[in-house]
Write an enzyme that holds these catalytic residues in place. Structure first.
Site, short mmCIF file in Angstrom:
data_model
loop_
_atom_site.label_atom_id
_atom_site.label_comp_id
_atom_site.label_asym_id
_atom_site.label_seq_id
_atom_site.Cartn_x
_atom_site.Cartn_y
_atom_site.Cartn_z
N LYS A 48 -14.80 0.48 -3.71
CA LYS A 48 -15.69 0.40 -2.55
C LYS A 48 -16.75 -0.65 -2.84
O LYS A 48 -17.22 -0.77 -3.97
CB LYS A 48 -16.36 1.75 -2.30
CG LYS A 48 -17.18 1.81 -1.04
CD LYS A 48 -16.31 1.90 0.18
CE LYS A 48 -17.12 2.08 1.46
NZ LYS A 48 -17.81 0.85 1.89
N CYS A 130 -19.77 -7.91 5.45
CA CYS A 130 -19.79 -6.62 6.14
C CYS A 130 -20.47 -6.78 7.50
O CYS A 130 -21.64 -7.15 7.57
CB CYS A 130 -20.51 -5.56 5.33
SG CYS A 130 -20.53 -3.96 6.17
#
Length: 311
Positions: A48, A130
């Site tokens: 992650k 992101c």
């Protein structure tokens, strides 16, 4: 069917196949990482994206499944980079890629300084893309800011490192990002992250389907395959040969994996389809890919990698 040679290399690390998990999908906790380590035909693990401090991410509901893909606005939930840095420094069953992100340039540099000072010698991936942190732009859409950040990173960072990119939609933008990346010794690019700020409407309820950002979120799954392939192809045509490509986005079949590699991807990661189907998807994709290779007479991935023909 005779098993084909699916080995590939990234930053002088040998992977026994082309498939990776997409960062963010089933890779946040110790238990999820252990599941990946035990998954057959998953050649390597991507953690992650880890930030300086732990994050709970955005409010729920923040993921919504669609027949043609998914929309999410997760907001980088993670356990903080010390957890993931400790994980990748342990002996792992598969090669690992440490994904890191930051809410500011200073955060990124602090994390990478610790990675540089650690015993970890594997591949790091800097997430510049992101789209789901409210109030924070995607760094890689600002070419000047991206260059400045990479200059600061490579002033001290000497270990293998690549970057995770957002999707680009204009050929000039491919030229501009490649001109930046070609000036640095990066190992790879991972393209694409989710297609940012789509909107899904539930007509019956007359409302959006996710809560953060008023329903705007990143699109993934089958519907973004053409965009993902375009980014792999356009960047392979522009980047230095020394820069490998991880193709991400839209993979639901072995044919999609084949298409990514045909466009120039060295490896391929899977996200939305893992949520839909579970970790057994990697077995199915591998079987389907090998069947296509057998039908075409290909013995290894290098036989067709980057060999897409134009009309």
């Amino acid at each position: 069917m005779t098993k084909k040679n699916l080995t590939t290399q990234l930053a002088q690390v040998t992977f026994d196949g082309p498939l990776l998990n997409a960062s963010g999908i089933h890779c946040q906790t110790k238990e999820e990482l252990a599941d990946l380590a035990a998954t057959s035909n998953l050649a390597g693990i991507v953690t992650k994206s880890a930030t300086l401090l732990p994050r709970t991410g955005n409010e729920s509901p923040r993921y919504y499944d669609l027949a043609y893909g998914s929309i999410n606005s997760m907001g980088l939930p993670n356990l903080g980079y010390p957890f993931y840095l400790d994980y990748v420094q342990q002996e792992t069953a598969k090669p690992t890629i440490l994904s890191v992100a930051g809410l500011s340039a200073e955060d990124v540099l602090e994390v990478l300084m610790d990675v540089q000072d650690s015993d970890y010698q594997g591949i790091t991936e800097l997430n510049l893309s992101c789209p789901n942190v409210p109030g924070k732009p995607q760094t890689a859409y600002d070419f000047v800011a991206t260059r400045k950040l990479l200059e600061r990173v490579f002033a001290f960072f000497t270990k293998p490192i690549g970057v995770k990119l957002p999707p680009y939609f204009d050929l000039v933008h491919f030229d501009q990002i490649a001109a930046v990346l070609n000036d640095f010794p990066i190992t790879h690019v991972n393209t694409v992250n989710s297609v940012g700020n789509g909107l899904v409407v539930d007509v019956e309820k007359e409302q959006v389907v996710t809560k953060p950002k008023g329903g705007f979120g990143g699109l993934g799954g089958a519907m973004i395959l053409p965009t993902a392939l375009a980014n792999v192809r356009a960047l392979r045509q522009r980047l230095n040969e020394s820069i490998a490509i991880i193709g991400t986005g839209g993979v639901t079949s072995g044919a999609d994996v084949f298409a990514h590699i045909l466009c120039g991807a060295d490896m391929v990661s899977v996200g939305t389809q893992v949520i839909k189907e579970g970790l057994g998807v990697y077995d199915r994709l591998t079987e389907e890919l090998q069947a296509i290779m057998a039908e075409k007479g290909y013995e290894s991935l290098s036989d067709f990698r980057g060999q897409l023909r134009e009309l």
